[in-house]
Design a protein around this motif. Structure first.
Motif, PDB file in Angstrom:
ATOM      1  N   LEU A  13      39.697  43.207  30.077  1.00 28.20           N
ATOM      2  CA  LEU A  13      38.904  41.989  29.927  1.00 28.20           C
ATOM      3  C   LEU A  13      38.366  41.620  31.298  1.00 28.20           C
ATOM      4  O   LEU A  13      39.135  41.331  32.224  1.00 28.20           O
ATOM      5  N   ILE A  14      37.051  41.643  31.433  1.00 29.17           N
ATOM      6  CA  ILE A  14      36.407  41.448  32.731  1.00 29.17           C
ATOM      7  C   ILE A  14      35.433  40.279  32.638  1.00 29.17           C
ATOM      8  O   ILE A  14      34.564  40.245  31.757  1.00 29.17           O
ATOM      9  N   VAL A  15      35.584  39.325  33.532  1.00 30.53           N
ATOM     10  CA  VAL A  15      34.697  38.168  33.596  1.00 30.53           C
ATOM     11  C   VAL A  15      33.804  38.307  34.822  1.00 30.53           C
ATOM     12  O   VAL A  15      34.300  38.431  35.952  1.00 30.53           O
TER      13      VAL A  15
ATOM     14  N   ASN B 296      47.258  36.090  35.201  1.00 27.64           N
ATOM     15  CA  ASN B 296      48.349  37.056  35.335  1.00 27.64           C
ATOM     16  C   ASN B 296      48.363  38.104  34.223  1.00 27.64           C
ATOM     17  O   ASN B 296      49.293  38.910  34.141  1.00 27.64           O
ATOM     18  N   LYS B 297      47.348  38.086  33.389  1.00 29.49           N
ATOM     19  CA  LYS B 297      47.267  39.033  32.280  1.00 29.49           C
ATOM     20  C   LYS B 297      46.960  40.435  32.796  1.00 29.49           C
ATOM     21  O   LYS B 297      46.105  40.616  33.684  1.00 29.49           O
ATOM     22  N   ILE B 298      47.638  41.429  32.238  1.00 32.91           N
ATOM     23  CA  ILE B 298      47.368  42.817  32.607  1.00 32.91           C
ATOM     24  C   ILE B 298      45.941  43.184  32.196  1.00 32.91           C
ATOM     25  O   ILE B 298      45.466  42.814  31.129  1.00 32.91           O
ATOM     26  N   ASN B 299      45.252  43.910  33.073  1.00 33.80           N
ATOM     27  CA  ASN B 299      43.887  44.392  32.814  1.00 33.80           C
ATOM     28  C   ASN B 299      42.870  43.253  32.695  1.00 33.80           C
ATOM     29  O   ASN B 299      41.844  43.412  32.020  1.00 33.80           O
ATOM     30  N   PHE B 300      43.159  42.134  33.334  1.00 31.54           N
ATOM     31  CA  PHE B 300      42.178  41.032  33.404  1.00 31.54           C
ATOM     32  C   PHE B 300      41.633  40.973  34.819  1.00 31.54           C
ATOM     33  O   PHE B 300      42.387  40.961  35.794  1.00 31.54           O
ATOM     34  N   HIS B 301      40.303  40.933  34.928  1.00 29.96           N
ATOM     35  CA  HIS B 301      39.658  40.934  36.242  1.00 29.96           C
ATOM     36  C   HIS B 301      38.524  39.907  36.259  1.00 29.96           C
ATOM     37  O   HIS B 301      37.820  39.723  35.261  1.00 29.96           O
ATOM     38  N   VAL B 302      38.344  39.267  37.394  1.00 31.85           N
ATOM     39  CA  VAL B 302      37.225  38.353  37.603  1.00 31.85           C
ATOM     40  C   VAL B 302      36.365  38.903  38.735  1.00 31.85           C
ATOM     41  O   VAL B 302      36.879  39.239  39.807  1.00 31.85           O
ATOM     42  N   ILE B 303      35.080  39.019  38.488  1.00 31.28           N
ATOM     43  CA  ILE B 303      34.128  39.455  39.508  1.00 31.28           C
ATOM     44  C   ILE B 303      33.223  38.279  39.821  1.00 31.28           C
ATOM     45  O   ILE B 303      32.480  37.807  38.957  1.00 31.28           O
ATOM     46  N   ASP B 304      33.290  37.780  41.047  1.00 28.94           N
ATOM     47  CA  ASP B 304      32.465  36.644  41.449  1.00 28.94           C
ATOM     48  C   ASP B 304      31.133  37.127  41.998  1.00 28.94           C
ATOM     49  O   ASP B 304      31.084  38.046  42.838  1.00 28.94           O
ATOM     50  N   LEU B 305      30.058  36.511  41.505  1.00 29.21           N
ATOM     51  CA  LEU B 305      28.704  36.895  41.894  1.00 29.21           C
ATOM     52  C   LEU B 305      28.047  35.729  42.626  1.00 29.21           C
ATOM     53  O   LEU B 305      27.613  34.749  41.995  1.00 29.21           O
ATOM     54  N   PRO B 306      27.950  35.773  43.944  1.00 27.75           N
ATOM     55  CA  PRO B 306      27.351  34.669  44.700  1.00 27.75           C
ATOM     56  C   PRO B 306      25.864  34.515  44.415  1.00 27.75           C
ATOM     57  O   PRO B 306      25.143  35.499  44.251  1.00 27.75           O
ATOM     58  N   GLY B 307      25.424  33.267  44.314  1.00 27.75           N
ATOM     59  CA  GLY B 307      24.004  32.990  44.124  1.00 27.75           C
ATOM     60  C   GLY B 307      23.463  33.348  42.757  1.00 27.75           C
ATOM     61  O   GLY B 307      22.247  33.463  42.572  1.00 27.75           O
TER      62      GLY B 307
ATOM     63  N   ASN C 193      31.160  27.349  34.181  1.00 25.82           N
ATOM     64  CA  ASN C 193      32.341  27.568  35.025  1.00 25.82           C
ATOM     65  C   ASN C 193      33.345  26.422  34.931  1.00 25.82           C
ATOM     66  O   ASN C 193      34.551  26.627  35.126  1.00 25.82           O
ATOM     67  N   ARG C 194      32.850  25.231  34.643  1.00 28.70           N
ATOM     68  CA  ARG C 194      33.764  24.092  34.499  1.00 28.70           C
ATOM     69  C   ARG C 194      34.785  24.353  33.403  1.00 28.70           C
ATOM     70  O   ARG C 194      35.957  23.983  33.517  1.00 28.70           O
ATOM     71  N   TYR C 195      34.356  25.009  32.332  1.00 32.15           N
ATOM     72  CA  TYR C 195      35.271  25.362  31.240  1.00 32.15           C
ATOM     73  C   TYR C 195      35.943  26.709  31.502  1.00 32.15           C
ATOM     74  O   TYR C 195      37.136  26.883  31.227  1.00 32.15           O
ATOM     75  N   LEU C 196      35.184  27.656  32.020  1.00 35.88           N
ATOM     76  CA  LEU C 196      35.692  29.006  32.228  1.00 35.88           C
ATOM     77  C   LEU C 196      36.850  29.021  33.212  1.00 35.88           C
ATOM     78  O   LEU C 196      37.831  29.748  33.019  1.00 35.88           O
ATOM     79  N   ASP C 197      36.763  28.221  34.266  1.00 40.98           N
ATOM     80  CA  ASP C 197      37.807  28.240  35.293  1.00 40.98           C
ATOM     81  C   ASP C 197      39.176  27.863  34.722  1.00 40.98           C
ATOM     82  O   ASP C 197      40.204  28.378  35.170  1.00 40.98           O
ATOM     83  N   ARG C 198      39.184  26.982  33.726  1.00 40.84           N
ATOM     84  CA  ARG C 198      40.459  26.619  33.097  1.00 40.84           C
ATOM     85  C   ARG C 198      41.061  27.817  32.373  1.00 40.84           C
ATOM     86  O   ARG C 198      42.274  28.044  32.420  1.00 40.84           O
ATOM     87  N   SER C 199      40.209  28.591  31.693  1.00 33.78           N
ATOM     88  CA  SER C 199      40.696  29.773  30.985  1.00 33.78           C
ATOM     89  C   SER C 199      41.171  30.842  31.957  1.00 33.78           C
ATOM     90  O   SER C 199      42.161  31.535  31.705  1.00 33.78           O
ATOM     91  N   ILE C 200      40.458  30.988  33.069  1.00 30.62           N
ATOM     92  CA  ILE C 200      40.855  31.977  34.069  1.00 30.62           C
ATOM     93  C   ILE C 200      42.243  31.659  34.607  1.00 30.62           C
ATOM     94  O   ILE C 200      43.068  32.561  34.831  1.00 30.62           O
ATOM     95  N   GLU C 201      42.523  30.389  34.781  1.00 33.00           N
ATOM     96  CA  GLU C 201      43.847  29.985  35.257  1.00 33.00           C
ATOM     97  C   GLU C 201      44.933  30.416  34.271  1.00 33.00           C
ATOM     98  O   GLU C 201      46.021  30.846  34.669  1.00 33.00           O
ATOM     99  N   VAL C 202      44.622  30.324  32.979  1.00 27.14           N
ATOM    100  CA  VAL C 202      45.582  30.739  31.951  1.00 27.14           C
ATOM    101  C   VAL C 202      45.735  32.262  31.935  1.00 27.14           C
ATOM    102  O   VAL C 202      46.840  32.785  31.730  1.00 27.14           O
ATOM    103  N   LEU C 203      44.646  32.966  32.174  1.00 28.67           N
ATOM    104  CA  LEU C 203      44.626  34.420  32.012  1.00 28.67           C
ATOM    105  C   LEU C 203      44.919  35.194  33.296  1.00 28.67           C
ATOM    106  O   LEU C 203      45.046  36.426  33.248  1.00 28.67           O
TER     107      LEU C 203
END
Length: 278
Positions: free
Chosen positions: A208-210, A232-243, A220-230
């Motif tokens: 699962l990749i965000v 430590n999940k195995i195979n979960f990754h967040v890719i931040d894209l500036p701008g 992001n206001r809603y997404l960030d809350r879910s990221i906090e929950v997820l």
């Protein structure tokens, strides 16, 4: 301006779904699904680049782009469940039993619905501009409808101006929304103003990749809350894209394409390493 050759399959009677399939018949296919009001031309550049090494399947959701608008359509005709069934039907029609799935905004919600009902189809799910859980006021839905009609012919330019800081991409956005059905967008808005697939995301066993755009502040206001929950999940990754904003691939196409390719390569490498030696 755009040249993907569209094919059609009626997953549900009288509702032909438009899709394009390009690339070699090797490696795990990538399925790309657009957001509300958009369609496959948003992803043509990415599709052609990624199709150099794998099959790439782009699908227009019902009521969008090359796909049919349901005649006398009602709210139930545009549920996430029915749109997801359309997408699953196209994937199976193309003979694929395991895919990578990339969804922007509504497309990511469709991906999460597929992860809920047919997780066996997904090796990975990549979302961009998609929150996993949120709740809006019904007033927002009806305010958007008023805006759709008050702006009239100015709506495509209005959306393009706010959708991307990349002026070269604004004509593409204008073309998409000049062809968008306001009725369809409103029917879908009425379906998705309350959305919760966080438990689905937690239970999903694939990668699962965000891809999180820095400028996509509302999501992001809603997404960030879910990221906090997820987190430590195995195979979960967040890719931040500036701008980068809500139309994640448009502001900085080269950055997006590079990050997406790297993410898919990482998934494939992980799968290879997981296989026991023969």
């Amino acid at each position: 301006m755009y040249g993907l050759n569209m094919q059609y399959v009626a997953v549900e009677r009288f509702v032909p779904i438009g899709y394009s399939l390009i690339g070699p018949k090797k490696d795990v296919p990538l399925v790309i699904c657009h957001g509300l009001g958009a369609y496959h031309i948003q992803w043509e550049t990415e599709a052609r680049q990624l199709a150099q090494s794998r099959p790439v399947l782009t699908i227009d959701l019902r009521g969008h782009g090359a796909s049919a608008v349901v005649r006398n359509g009602q709210i139930e005709d545009y549920s996430l469940e029915r749109m997801a069934r359309d997408v699953i039907g196209v994937i199976e029609h193309c003979g694929f039993d395991r895919v990578h799935f990339l969804g922007n905004s509504l497309g990511g919600m469709i991906g999460l619905e597929i992860a809920r009902t047919r997780p066996d189809l997904l090796r990975s799910l990549v979302t961009c501009g998609t929150a996993f859980k949120f709740k809006l006021s019904p007033l927002v839905v009806w305010t958007k409808l008023v805006i759709y009609y008050l702006l009239g012919r100015r709506l495509p330019k209005f959306i393009a101006r706010h959708a991307t800081i990349n002026e070269a991409m604004r004509p593409l956005v204008e073309e998409m929304y000049a062809n968008a059905s306001r009725k369809v967008m409103h029917l879908i808005d009425r379906q998705i103003y309350i959305f919760d697939r966080l438990e689905t995301a937690q239970a999903f066993e694939g990668h699962l990749i965000v891809m999180r755009g820095e400028r996509d502040t509302t999501i992001n206001r809603y997404l960030d809350r879910s990221i906090e929950v997820l987190k430590n999940k195995i195979n979960f990754h967040v890719i931040d894209l500036p701008g980068v904003g809500h139309f994640t691939n448009l502001d900085q196409p080269a950055l997006f394409q590079s990050c997406l390719k790297e993410a898919l390569d990482r998934v494939e490498e992980s799968a290879e390493n997981a296989c026991p030696p023969s």
